[in-house]
Enzyme design. Structure first.
Site, mmCIF file in Angstrom:
data_model
loop_
_atom_site.group_PDB
_atom_site.id
_atom_site.type_symbol
_atom_site.label_atom_id
_atom_site.label_comp_id
_atom_site.label_asym_id
_atom_site.label_seq_id
_atom_site.Cartn_x
_atom_site.Cartn_y
_atom_site.Cartn_z
ATOM 1 N NE ARG A 164 -3.810 -2.253 0.273
ATOM 2 C CZ ARG A 164 -3.546 -3.481 -0.196
ATOM 3 N NH1 ARG A 164 -2.443 -3.723 -0.883
ATOM 4 N NH2 ARG A 164 -4.384 -4.464 0.008
ATOM 5 C CB SER A 238 -8.701 -1.648 4.520
ATOM 6 O OG SER A 238 -9.136 -2.872 3.994
ATOM 7 C CD GLU A 333 -5.610 0.581 2.403
ATOM 8 O OE1 GLU A 333 -5.490 -0.440 3.102
ATOM 9 O OE2 GLU A 333 -6.318 0.629 1.388
HETATM 10 C C1 LIG Z 1 -15.394 -0.431 -0.556
HETATM 11 C C2 LIG Z 1 -13.919 -0.188 -0.815
HETATM 12 C C3 LIG Z 1 -13.061 -1.256 -0.965
HETATM 13 C C4 LIG Z 1 -11.696 -1.053 -1.221
HETATM 14 N N1 LIG Z 1 -10.881 -2.149 -1.371
HETATM 15 C C5 LIG Z 1 -9.575 -1.974 -1.653
HETATM 16 C C6 LIG Z 1 -8.725 -3.100 -1.843
HETATM 17 O O1 LIG Z 1 -9.149 -4.251 -1.807
HETATM 18 N N2 LIG Z 1 -7.407 -2.873 -2.108
HETATM 19 C C7 LIG Z 1 -6.898 -1.612 -2.198
HETATM 20 O O2 LIG Z 1 -5.687 -1.490 -2.447
HETATM 21 N N3 LIG Z 1 -7.680 -0.525 -2.022
HETATM 22 C C8 LIG Z 1 -9.005 -0.665 -1.750
HETATM 23 N N4 LIG Z 1 -9.809 0.425 -1.558
HETATM 24 C C9 LIG Z 1 -9.217 1.760 -1.626
HETATM 25 C C10 LIG Z 1 -9.362 2.455 -2.991
HETATM 26 O O3 LIG Z 1 -10.283 1.784 -3.793
HETATM 27 C C11 LIG Z 1 -8.026 2.516 -3.750
HETATM 28 O O4 LIG Z 1 -7.047 3.134 -2.975
HETATM 29 C C12 LIG Z 1 -8.145 3.258 -5.081
HETATM 30 O O5 LIG Z 1 -6.969 3.091 -5.825
HETATM 31 C C13 LIG Z 1 -8.397 4.750 -4.906
HETATM 32 O O6 LIG Z 1 -8.667 5.292 -6.186
HETATM 33 P P1 LIG Z 1 -9.398 6.670 -6.367
HETATM 34 O O7 LIG Z 1 -9.393 6.978 -7.813
HETATM 35 O O8 LIG Z 1 -10.728 6.626 -5.722
HETATM 36 O O9 LIG Z 1 -8.425 7.652 -5.585
HETATM 37 P P2 LIG Z 1 -8.803 8.945 -4.741
HETATM 38 O O10 LIG Z 1 -9.453 8.523 -3.455
HETATM 39 O O11 LIG Z 1 -9.522 9.916 -5.576
HETATM 40 O O12 LIG Z 1 -7.351 9.478 -4.415
HETATM 41 C C14 LIG Z 1 -6.491 8.815 -3.508
HETATM 42 C C15 LIG Z 1 -5.170 9.589 -3.424
HETATM 43 O O13 LIG Z 1 -4.481 9.509 -4.668
HETATM 44 C C16 LIG Z 1 -4.297 10.795 -5.252
HETATM 45 N N5 LIG Z 1 -4.545 10.624 -6.695
HETATM 46 C C17 LIG Z 1 -5.640 10.093 -7.275
HETATM 47 N N6 LIG Z 1 -5.476 10.004 -8.599
HETATM 48 C C18 LIG Z 1 -4.235 10.503 -8.868
HETATM 49 C C19 LIG Z 1 -3.463 10.683 -10.060
HETATM 50 N N7 LIG Z 1 -3.937 10.313 -11.245
HETATM 51 N N8 LIG Z 1 -2.239 11.245 -9.957
HETATM 52 C C20 LIG Z 1 -1.750 11.610 -8.749
HETATM 53 N N9 LIG Z 1 -2.425 11.463 -7.593
HETATM 54 C C21 LIG Z 1 -3.646 10.907 -7.652
HETATM 55 C C22 LIG Z 1 -5.304 11.709 -4.571
HETATM 56 O O14 LIG Z 1 -4.842 13.049 -4.561
HETATM 57 C C23 LIG Z 1 -5.358 11.087 -3.170
HETATM 58 O O15 LIG Z 1 -4.275 11.531 -2.396
HETATM 59 C C24 LIG Z 1 -11.179 0.259 -1.318
HETATM 60 C C25 LIG Z 1 -12.058 1.347 -1.187
HETATM 61 C C26 LIG Z 1 -13.426 1.134 -0.950
HETATM 62 C C27 LIG Z 1 -14.349 2.309 -0.840
#
Ligand SMILES: Cc1cc2nc3c(=O)[nH]c(=O)nc-3n(C[C@H](O)[C@H](O)[C@H](O)COP(=O)(O)OP(=O)(O)OC[C@H]3O[C@@H](n4cnc5c(N)ncnc54)[C@H](O)[C@@H]3O)c2cc1C
Length: 337
Positions: A164, A238, A333
Site C-alpha cells: 500500500r 480498509s 491507509e
Molecule cells: C469499498 C472499498 C473497498 C476497497 N478495497 C480496496 C482493496 O481491496 N485494495 C486496495 O488497495 N484498495 C481498496 N480500496 C481503496 C481504494 O479503492 C483505492 O485506494 C483506489 O486506488 C483509490 O482510487 P481513487 O481513484 O478513488 O483515488 P482517490 O481517493 O480519488 O485518491 C487517492 C489519493 O491519490 C491521489 N490521486 C488520485 N489520482 C491521482 C493521479 N492520477 N495522480 C496523482 N495522484 C492521484 C489523490 O490526490 C489522493 O491523495 C477500497 C475502497 C473502498 C471504498
C-alpha cells in the site's frame, strides 16, 4: 475548461463527507490539466487531484482547486507470444478496466476485480487484494511534473512499490500527476487462488475448469458479501493497513493472545488489523453519524451526515487503544485531506 466555484464534494468521495471545494474542474486531456495547473498558479491556489474519491477522508472545506481527472482511453501498445502491453488513461474506472481485460482474455488483474477508484490512483498505494498487487503487472506510468509541466516516465523500480505504498505517497508526494498507466498482462493465465475464500467460492459455484472470469466472479461475490457498498453506507474500504511486527514481538503477542492470526513475511509477521480492532471491542461501535462497521472492523463508516473530523478523531482513538492493548501502532491507509 469549466472551473466551478463552491462545489460540494459529497458525491465525489465514497465516505459521502459533505465538504466544499472553492474551485472544481474536470479535466479530460493533458492540455486541460496543464491549463488547470496554470490557472491555479496564477490564482496562487493549491491543487488537489481527485480520482474516484475512494481513498480519501475530507476533514475540512478545501480552499483550493480540486482537479478531477477524467483522462480516458485504453490502448493495446504491443504484444508478443506471452504478453500484451496495455495503456490506460488515468481516469478510467479501475473495475471497468479489469472487466475489459477479462473480455479480451488478458490475465493478471482478475483478483483485483471490484476495487473502487480509477486506474490513475492504482499505483499511488499499489492497490492489492487476494494475493495480487498492481506491481505484479505494472510496466510503467506517465506522470506530469507539476513544477516543469513536463511528462515523465516511471518504471516499476522508480515507483518504489511496497505494501500500500509508492514513491508518490512518500518522497514525491504532491509532485506528480499520473496521467496514464501501462500494464503487462498475460495471454496464458497464471491463476492465483491461494486465498481460502477464493477456493471455497469456486467450489461452491461448482467451477471445474479455472478461468480468469471464474476467479473474477468469485472475487466479486466475496467482496460483495464482506464489504459494505459505499452507495449504501459511506466508507473507504480498509481504513488501516495491516501492521507488520518483528518475529519476537509476534511470539510475545502469541503468548498473550493465542488466537492472534499472523502471516510470516521476509522481515516480520503481518497481523490482521481488523482482528486487533475487533478484539479491542470496536466492531459495530457507533457514535451518532459515524462508527465502525458491524461486520468488518477494519472499515470505518459514515451513517449519513458524519463529519470527516469526527472520523479522524475516532481513528486516533482506535489507534491509541490498539497500542495500549497490543503495543502495535496502526497506520491509516486512507489519505486525510
Ligand atoms: C469499498 C472499498 C473497498 C476497497 N478495497 C480496496 C482493496 O481491496 N485494495 C486496495 O488497495 N484498495 C481498496 N480500496 C481503496 C481504494 O479503492 C483505492 O485506494 C483506489 O486506488 C483509490 O482510487 P481513487 O481513484 O478513488 O483515488 P482517490 O481517493 O480519488 O485518491 C487517492 C489519493 O491519490 C491521489 N490521486 C488520485 N489520482 C491521482 C493521479 N492520477 N495522480 C496523482 N495522484 C492521484 C489523490 O490526490 C489522493 O491523495 C477500497 C475502497 C473502498 C471504498
Amino acid at each position: 475548461m469549466n472551473i466551478q466555484e463552491n462545489i460540494s464534494l459529497k458525491p465525489f468521495n465514497t465516505f459521502g463527507i459533505d465538504q466544499t471545494a472553492r474551485f472544481f474542474v474536470t479535466v479530460r486531456s493533458i492540455e486541460d490539466l496543464k491549463e488547470a495547473l496554470q490557472f491555479a498558479k496564477a490564482e496562487n491556489l493549491e491543487v488537489f487531484i481527485l480520482g474516484g474519491g475512494s481513498n480519501i477522508l475530507l476533514t475540512q472545506d478545501l480552499d483550493l482547486l480540486v482537479v478531477k481527472l477524467e483522462i480516458n482511453g485504453i490502448k493495446l501498445l504491443r504484444e508478443d507470444s506471452e504478453h500484451v502491453w496495455v495503456k490506460s488513461g488515468a481516469g478510467e474506472i479501475w473495475h471497468d478496466f479489469v472487466m475489459y481485460a477479462i473480455e479480451q482474455e488478458w490475465a493478471g488483474i482478475e483478483n483485483l476485480s471490484l476495487i473502487p477508484g480509477t486506474v490513475g490512483a492504482s499505483p499511488m498505494q499499489n492497490i492489492g487484494a487476494y494475493g495480487v498487487e498492481i506491481k505484479d503487472v505494472f510496466e510503467s506510468l506517465e506522470a506530469l511534473n507539476r513544477e516543469s509541466l513536463e511528462i515523465e516516465v516511471f518504471d516499476a523500480e522508480s515507483c518504489r512499490f511496497g505494501y500500500r505504498e509508492s514513491v508518490f505517497k512518500n518522497e514525491l508526494k504532491g509532485q506528480y500527476i499520473i496521467c496514464s498507466v501501462t500494464f503487462r498482462l498475460r495471454k496464458q493465465p497464471v491463476f492465483q487462488t491461494s486465498y481460502g475464500a477464493i477456493q471455497d467460492t469456486l467450489a461452491k459455484n461448482g467451477v471445474k475448469t479455472l478461468s480468469i472470469r471464474a476467479i473474477s466472479d468469485a472475487v466479486i461475490e466475496i467482496r460483495q458479501s464482506k464489504l459494505p457498498d459505499p452507495k449504501v453506507i459511506g466508507n473507504s474500504g480498509s481504513f488501516f493497513k495491516n501492521p507488520t511486527v518483528s518475529f519476537e514481538k509476534y511470539e510475545e503477542l502469541k503468548d498473550k493472545f493465542p488466537a492472534i492470526p499472523g502471516y510470516p513475511q521476509d522481515k516480520g509477521v503481518k497481523l490482521a488489523a481488523g482482528w486487533l480492532i475487533e478484539q479491542a471491542g470496536w466492531k459495530g461501535y457507533r457514535n451518532g453519524q459515524i462508527g465502525v462497521h458491524d461486520k468488518q472492523a477494519l472499515v470505518l463508516v459514515n451513517h449519513g451526515e458524519g463529519k470527516g473530523k469526527d472520523l479522524m478523531n475516532l481513528s486516533q482513538k482506535i489507534q491509541d487503544s490498539i497500542f495500549e492493548k497490543f503495543g502495535v501502532q496502526l497506520q491509516p491507509e486512507v489519505n486525510f485531506i
